[in-house]
Motif scaffolding. Structure first.
Motif, PDB file in Angstrom:
ATOM      1  N   TYR A 115       0.832  -1.202   0.000  1.00  0.00           N
ATOM      2  CA  TYR A 115       0.000   0.000   0.000  1.00  0.00           C
ATOM      3  C   TYR A 115       0.866   1.251   0.000  1.00  0.00           C
ATOM      4  O   TYR A 115       1.834   1.308   0.755  1.00  0.00           O
ATOM      5  N   PRO A 116       0.586   2.225  -0.853  1.00  0.00           N
ATOM      6  CA  PRO A 116      -0.593   2.404  -1.716  1.00  0.00           C
ATOM      7  C   PRO A 116      -0.436   1.854  -3.129  1.00  0.00           C
ATOM      8  O   PRO A 116      -1.041   2.399  -4.062  1.00  0.00           O
ATOM      9  N   PHE A 117       0.341   0.801  -3.314  1.00  0.00           N
ATOM     10  CA  PHE A 117       0.413   0.039  -4.556  1.00  0.00           C
ATOM     11  C   PHE A 117       0.751   0.903  -5.781  1.00  0.00           C
ATOM     12  O   PHE A 117       0.002   0.942  -6.764  1.00  0.00           O
ATOM     13  N   PRO A 118       1.882   1.595  -5.751  1.00  0.00           N
ATOM     14  CA  PRO A 118       2.218   2.482  -6.877  1.00  0.00           C
ATOM     15  C   PRO A 118       2.363   1.762  -8.207  1.00  0.00           C
ATOM     16  O   PRO A 118       2.205   2.377  -9.266  1.00  0.00           O
ATOM     17  N   SER A 119       2.641   0.470  -8.184  1.00  0.00           N
ATOM     18  CA  SER A 119       2.871  -0.255  -9.439  1.00  0.00           C
ATOM     19  C   SER A 119       1.624  -0.351 -10.306  1.00  0.00           C
ATOM     20  O   SER A 119       1.733  -0.568 -11.523  1.00  0.00           O
ATOM     21  N   VAL A 120       0.437  -0.210  -9.709  1.00  0.00           N
ATOM     22  CA  VAL A 120      -0.782  -0.341 -10.509  1.00  0.00           C
ATOM     23  C   VAL A 120      -1.346   1.012 -10.935  1.00  0.00           C
ATOM     24  O   VAL A 120      -2.359   1.068 -11.631  1.00  0.00           O
ATOM     25  N   GLU A 121      -0.683   2.095 -10.531  1.00  0.00           N
ATOM     26  CA  GLU A 121      -1.228   3.411 -10.863  1.00  0.00           C
ATOM     27  C   GLU A 121      -1.206   3.677 -12.370  1.00  0.00           C
ATOM     28  O   GLU A 121      -2.181   4.180 -12.933  1.00  0.00           O
TER      29      GLU A 121
ATOM     30  N   GLU B 278      -8.000  -0.418   3.291  1.00  0.00           N
ATOM     31  CA  GLU B 278      -6.961  -0.001   2.349  1.00  0.00           C
ATOM     32  C   GLU B 278      -7.432  -0.142   0.915  1.00  0.00           C
ATOM     33  O   GLU B 278      -7.044   0.658   0.044  1.00  0.00           O
ATOM     34  N   CYS B 279      -8.261  -1.140   0.665  1.00  0.00           N
ATOM     35  CA  CYS B 279      -8.800  -1.299  -0.679  1.00  0.00           C
ATOM     36  C   CYS B 279      -9.655  -0.091  -1.062  1.00  0.00           C
ATOM     37  O   CYS B 279      -9.635   0.355  -2.214  1.00  0.00           O
ATOM     38  N   VAL B 280     -10.396   0.440  -0.095  1.00  0.00           N
ATOM     39  CA  VAL B 280     -11.209   1.634  -0.329  1.00  0.00           C
ATOM     40  C   VAL B 280     -10.324   2.856  -0.507  1.00  0.00           C
ATOM     41  O   VAL B 280     -10.432   3.600  -1.500  1.00  0.00           O
ATOM     42  N   THR B 281      -9.420   3.091   0.445  1.00  0.00           N
ATOM     43  CA  THR B 281      -8.637   4.326   0.428  1.00  0.00           C
ATOM     44  C   THR B 281      -7.591   4.349  -0.688  1.00  0.00           C
ATOM     45  O   THR B 281      -7.124   5.425  -1.065  1.00  0.00           O
ATOM     46  N   HIS B 282      -7.246   3.185  -1.206  1.00  0.00           N
ATOM     47  CA  HIS B 282      -6.367   3.178  -2.372  1.00  0.00           C
ATOM     48  C   HIS B 282      -6.955   4.038  -3.486  1.00  0.00           C
ATOM     49  O   HIS B 282      -6.239   4.777  -4.174  1.00  0.00           O
ATOM     50  N   PHE B 283      -8.270   3.973  -3.655  1.00  0.00           N
ATOM     51  CA  PHE B 283      -8.929   4.801  -4.669  1.00  0.00           C
ATOM     52  C   PHE B 283      -9.268   6.188  -4.120  1.00  0.00           C
ATOM     53  O   PHE B 283      -8.978   7.197  -4.768  1.00  0.00           O
ATOM     54  N   THR B 284      -9.887   6.242  -2.954  1.00  0.00           N
ATOM     55  CA  THR B 284     -10.394   7.534  -2.467  1.00  0.00           C
ATOM     56  C   THR B 284      -9.286   8.490  -2.049  1.00  0.00           C
ATOM     57  O   THR B 284      -9.477   9.706  -2.076  1.00  0.00           O
ATOM     58  N   GLU B 285      -8.116   7.953  -1.672  1.00  0.00           N
ATOM     59  CA  GLU B 285      -7.022   8.805  -1.212  1.00  0.00           C
ATOM     60  C   GLU B 285      -5.734   8.635  -2.018  1.00  0.00           C
ATOM     61  O   GLU B 285      -4.868   9.508  -1.983  1.00  0.00           O
ATOM     62  N   GLY B 286      -5.593   7.526  -2.726  1.00  0.00           N
ATOM     63  CA  GLY B 286      -4.311   7.202  -3.348  1.00  0.00           C
ATOM     64  C   GLY B 286      -4.178   7.501  -4.822  1.00  0.00           C
ATOM     65  O   GLY B 286      -3.116   7.264  -5.400  1.00  0.00           O
ATOM     66  N   LEU B 287      -5.249   7.998  -5.454  1.00  0.00           N
ATOM     67  CA  LEU B 287      -5.200   8.312  -6.882  1.00  0.00           C
ATOM     68  C   LEU B 287      -5.552   9.781  -7.056  1.00  0.00           C
ATOM     69  O   LEU B 287      -6.682  10.141  -7.393  1.00  0.00           O
ATOM     70  N   PRO B 288      -4.588  10.680  -6.829  1.00  0.00           N
ATOM     71  CA  PRO B 288      -4.872  12.114  -6.767  1.00  0.00           C
ATOM     72  C   PRO B 288      -5.371  12.713  -8.070  1.00  0.00           C
ATOM     73  O   PRO B 288      -5.947  13.799  -8.070  1.00  0.00           O
TER      74      PRO B 288
END
Length: 304
Positions: A231-237, A267-277
């Protein structure tokens, strides 16, 4: 009145949930709707899924801890009861759950197909159909044409059809082109079974080619599970950005596939809501809930 109104009625009529059109949905707060969870009460899951059951009670607790309001339940193949358990959860909690049901064992009988499919879809809580084409035996009916009768009928009835079809996105393209009013969802971003790391997205050109069909949406489900970093899984951005650039935020739906997560639900939720600016607030509102609400006819109940 459209054929879908005549034959199926709205999800609202079948669940008691009021419907709001796409323009009105945007007036409500961001509702988080998980586009895919497998519920079951007995037995042990197979493959990469958690072994202990995800009962209705457990699921409601996990949703509360992760901040998830609603979920689309997808009955798992290992549940011999078929759609029954998921439908019972939707009946008990119509404001929390709807079901993307699996076809009955043996498939639908094409004889009186409209009547049988309409009757099946009129079960309270049933929101659409999900087909699994992720193994040779499961893909056979798609490849040999045995399902060709169902696509125009589903198009006519206004059904939502989800497909897990890794390696067969060309077939999805053919269906989408022949039936432009058929509402299609590509599950798991078309990622091949068991793939992870960079090779999970080798097929991305084929997926992105589907974006030319306005009737095709994609489920960004278990995306972090394909990552080999933490997390926050930068490889899939980067691959996610390509998907969003192609389909736009109005045709992408977030989901967890909770039973296979290697990290926390939150974390699955916040990966999108917080991790994809690069996703705007309005983008997130669509991706995290209103796209699915619009597709299956759920009205978010809380005003912004």
């Amino acid at each position: 009145m459209s054929p879908s109104d005549c034959d199926l009625g709205s999800l609202a009529a079948r669940t008691g949930i009021k419907r709001r059109d796409a323009g009105q949905i945007s007036e409500f707060r961001m509702l988080i709707v998980d586009a895919q969870i497998h519920p079951w009460a007995r037995g042990e899951a197979t493959g990469h899924h958690r072994k202990s059951p995800i009962t209705t009670e457990i699921l409601l607790q996990e949703m509360a801890s992760a901040g998830v309001d609603r979920a689309i339940l997808v009955p798992p193949l290992w549940d011999r009861g078929g759609n029954a358990y998921a439908l019972s959860a939707a009946k008990a909690h119509p404001d929390r759950f709807a079901v993307m049901g699996l076809p009955p064992a043996g498939g639908f009988d094409p004889k009186n197909g409209r009547g049988r499919l309409t009757e099946w879809m009129n079960q309270p809580g049933m929101a659409g159909l999900r087909f699994l084409f992720n193994a040779p035996d499961r893909a056979a009916p798609l490849l040999d044409g045995a399902l060709e009768w169902i696509w125009p009928l589903a198009e006519d009835l206004g059904l939502v059809v989800a497909m897990l079809a890794p390696g067969r996105l060309d077939r999805v393209a053919g269906i989408a082109e022949r039936h432009p009013r058929l509402k299609l969802i590509v599950d798991h971003l078309g990622v091949p079974r068991g793939a992870s790391g960079p090779r999970a997205f080798d097929h991305l050109p084929e997926l992105i080619a589907l974006s030319r069909f306005a009737n095709v949406s994609v489920k960004a489900v278990a995306v972090c599970d394909y990552a080999q970093d933490v997390y926050p899984f930068p490889s899939v951005e980067a691959p996610l950005r390509r998907v969003f650039d192609a389909f736009g935020p109005g045709r992408v739906m977030w989901g967890s596939d909770l039973s296979r997560l290697k990290h926390s639900y939150r974390e699955c939720v916040t990966h999108f809501t917080e991790g994809l600016p690069w996703l705007s607030d309005d983008d997130l509102r669509q991706v995290m809930g209103t796209n699915m609400c619009r597709m299956v006819g759920w009205m978010p109940p809380v005003a912004a």
